[in-house]
Write a protein that holds these residues in place. Structure first.
Motif, PDB file in Angstrom:
ATOM      1  N   ASP A   1       0.836  -1.204   0.000  1.00 18.53           N
ATOM      2  CA  ASP A   1       0.000   0.000   0.000  1.00 18.53           C
ATOM      3  C   ASP A   1       0.870   1.254   0.000  1.00 18.53           C
ATOM      4  OD1 ASP A   1      -2.250  -1.611   0.062  1.00 18.53           O
ATOM      5  OD2 ASP A   1      -2.613  -1.329   2.209  1.00 18.53           O
ATOM      6  N   PHE A   2       1.949   1.223   0.789  1.00 16.68           N
ATOM      7  CA  PHE A   2       2.863   2.364   0.889  1.00 16.68           C
ATOM      8  C   PHE A   2       3.458   2.714  -0.474  1.00 16.68           C
ATOM      9  CE2 PHE A   2       7.195   3.988   1.486  1.00 16.68           C
ATOM     10  CZ  PHE A   2       6.944   5.106   2.257  1.00 16.68           C
ATOM     11  N   LYS A   3       3.804   1.706  -1.254  1.00 13.67           N
ATOM     12  CA  LYS A   3       4.420   1.929  -2.571  1.00 13.67           C
ATOM     13  C   LYS A   3       3.486   2.665  -3.532  1.00 13.67           C
ATOM     14  CE  LYS A   3       7.278  -2.190  -2.311  1.00 13.67           C
ATOM     15  NZ  LYS A   3       7.522  -3.522  -2.882  1.00 13.67           N
ATOM     16  N   LYS A   4       2.189   2.613  -3.296  1.00 11.76           N
ATOM     17  CA  LYS A   4       1.205   3.228  -4.192  1.00 11.76           C
ATOM     18  C   LYS A   4       0.928   4.696  -3.852  1.00 11.76           C
ATOM     19  CE  LYS A   4      -1.062  -1.234  -4.639  1.00 11.76           C
ATOM     20  NZ  LYS A   4      -2.177  -2.046  -4.165  1.00 11.76           N
ATOM     21  N   ILE A   5       1.410   5.157  -2.703  1.00 10.20           N
ATOM     22  CA  ILE A   5       1.118   6.520  -2.246  1.00 10.20           C
ATOM     23  C   ILE A   5       1.944   7.531  -3.029  1.00 10.20           C
ATOM     24  CG2 ILE A   5       1.216   8.098  -0.279  1.00 10.20           C
ATOM     25  CD1 ILE A   5       0.794   5.651   1.533  1.00 10.20           C
TER      26      ILE A   5
ATOM     27  N   LYS B   1       1.061  12.088   2.882  1.00 11.45           N
ATOM     28  CA  LYS B   1       0.454  10.787   3.164  1.00 11.45           C
ATOM     29  C   LYS B   1       1.530   9.708   3.279  1.00 11.45           C
ATOM     30  CE  LYS B   1      -4.073  11.639   1.158  1.00 11.45           C
ATOM     31  NZ  LYS B   1      -5.032  11.281   0.109  1.00 11.45           N
ATOM     32  N   MET B   2       2.575   9.824   2.458  1.00 11.16           N
ATOM     33  CA  MET B   2       3.676   8.866   2.509  1.00 11.16           C
ATOM     34  C   MET B   2       4.364   8.933   3.878  1.00 11.16           C
ATOM     35  SD  MET B   2       6.867   8.437  -0.128  1.00 11.16           S
ATOM     36  CE  MET B   2       6.001   7.613  -1.441  1.00 11.16           C
ATOM     37  N   ALA B   3       4.582  10.150   4.374  1.00 11.66           N
ATOM     38  CA  ALA B   3       5.226  10.323   5.676  1.00 11.66           C
ATOM     39  C   ALA B   3       4.364   9.740   6.800  1.00 11.66           C
ATOM     40  CB  ALA B   3       5.502  11.804   5.935  1.00 11.66           C
ATOM     41  N   MET B   4       3.063   9.965   6.719  1.00 15.21           N
ATOM     42  CA  MET B   4       2.166   9.440   7.754  1.00 15.21           C
ATOM     43  C   MET B   4       2.122   7.909   7.723  1.00 15.21           C
ATOM     44  SD  MET B   4      -0.942  12.256   7.826  1.00 15.21           S
ATOM     45  CE  MET B   4      -1.483  11.945   6.171  1.00 15.21           C
ATOM     46  N   LYS B   5       2.052   7.341   6.533  1.00 15.26           N
ATOM     47  CA  LYS B   5       2.003   5.880   6.402  1.00 15.26           C
ATOM     48  C   LYS B   5       3.332   5.266   6.844  1.00 15.26           C
ATOM     49  CE  LYS B   5       0.142   1.996   4.789  1.00 15.26           C
ATOM     50  NZ  LYS B   5      -1.037   1.368   5.343  1.00 15.26           N
ATOM     51  N   ALA B   6       4.450   5.919   6.512  1.00 13.27           N
ATOM     52  CA  ALA B   6       5.771   5.418   6.915  1.00 13.27           C
ATOM     53  C   ALA B   6       5.891   5.392   8.432  1.00 13.27           C
ATOM     54  CB  ALA B   6       6.877   6.287   6.311  1.00 13.27           C
TER      55      ALA B   6
ATOM     56  N   THR C   1      11.349   2.645   0.436  1.00 13.19           N
ATOM     57  CA  THR C   1      11.788   2.806   1.831  1.00 13.19           C
ATOM     58  C   THR C   1      11.810   1.493   2.607  1.00 13.19           C
ATOM     59  OG1 THR C   1      11.054   5.103   1.926  1.00 13.19           O
ATOM     60  CG2 THR C   1      11.239   3.946   4.026  1.00 13.19           C
ATOM     61  N   PHE C   2      10.799   0.683   2.453  1.00  9.90           N
ATOM     62  CA  PHE C   2      10.685  -0.553   3.230  1.00  9.90           C
ATOM     63  C   PHE C   2      11.066  -1.808   2.435  1.00  9.90           C
ATOM     64  CE2 PHE C   2       7.761   2.454   5.267  1.00  9.90           C
ATOM     65  CZ  PHE C   2       8.189   2.372   6.579  1.00  9.90           C
ATOM     66  N   ASP C   3      11.644  -1.628   1.252  1.00  4.91           N
ATOM     67  CA  ASP C   3      11.917  -2.771   0.373  1.00  4.91           C
ATOM     68  C   ASP C   3      12.742  -3.875   1.022  1.00  4.91           C
ATOM     69  OD1 ASP C   3      10.373  -1.800  -1.655  1.00  4.91           O
ATOM     70  OD2 ASP C   3      12.030  -1.419  -3.041  1.00  4.91           O
TER      71      ASP C   3
END
Length: 183
Positions: free
Chosen positions: A100-104, A109-114, A151-153
């Motif tokens: 889901d993070f990769k689609k942001i 929103k990316m910072a909040m999800k991270a 980031t999380f790969d």
């Protein structure tokens, strides 16, 4: 006389735990870049549509790889249920959160999800902490400074490998999967 916490409704207890966790986080000194990201309000998840049970031939193709299971919505739900029964649901939850993070697209929103992913799955003693080595945790933490879809790969690949090596074989031998092959 006070009856203790047992007398409170379950929703109150859950909310109290959330508040305790948030206060604990606020009281800690910011040691990591992740602590500098602004917290955000939780959104309630919408219920997924009813899943279509696959044909036995389609389910049989899942044996080929974990990717085939995860690419199928019914396969993902079945695998998630299996991991829940093995008390390792955090692995698939982390993997899905990373997808889901990769689609942001939005940086905010990316910072909040991270931040949410880090606090839930990577941070030591997180509510759904996944089993990754210190090197992977350190790399992931460094990646949080300059966010990107990758980031999380590394952590996601480690958890995928763990599920593939450990859980996937047991899933293929499990009763729920075997029942899909018969029907």
């Amino acid at each position: 006389m006070c009856k203790g916490l047992a007398a409170l409704p379950q929703t109150c207890l859950e909310r109290a735990k959330e508040i305790k966790t948030k206060l604990g986080t606020l009281l800690q000194k910011p040691e990591n870049a992740i602590d500098l990201i602004i917290p955000y309000p939780e959104k309630t998840e919408k219920k997924p549509d009813k899943l279509q049970k696959p044909a036995a031939e389609d389910a049989a193709q899942w044996r080929e790889s974990l990717d085939r299971v995860l690419a199928n919505s019914y396969g993902l739900a079945t695998f998630r249920s299996f991991l829940r029964s093995e008390f390792s649901e955090e692995n698939i939850e982390f993997w899905v959160a990373c997808e889901d993070f990769k689609k942001i697209k939005s940086p905010m929103k990316m910072a909040m999800k991270a931040k949410k992913i880090y606090e839930d799955f990577i941070q030591t003693d997180g509510p759904q902490e996944v089993n990754i080595d210190h090197f992977t945790k350190d790399v992931t933490l460094r990646n949080l400074v300059d966010l990107s879809p990758a980031t999380f790969d590394l952590a996601q690949k480690r958890i995928y490998a763990l599920m593939e090596k450990d859980s996937f074989g047991r899933f293929l031998r499990s009763e729920p999967y075997q029942e899909l092959l018969v029907n």
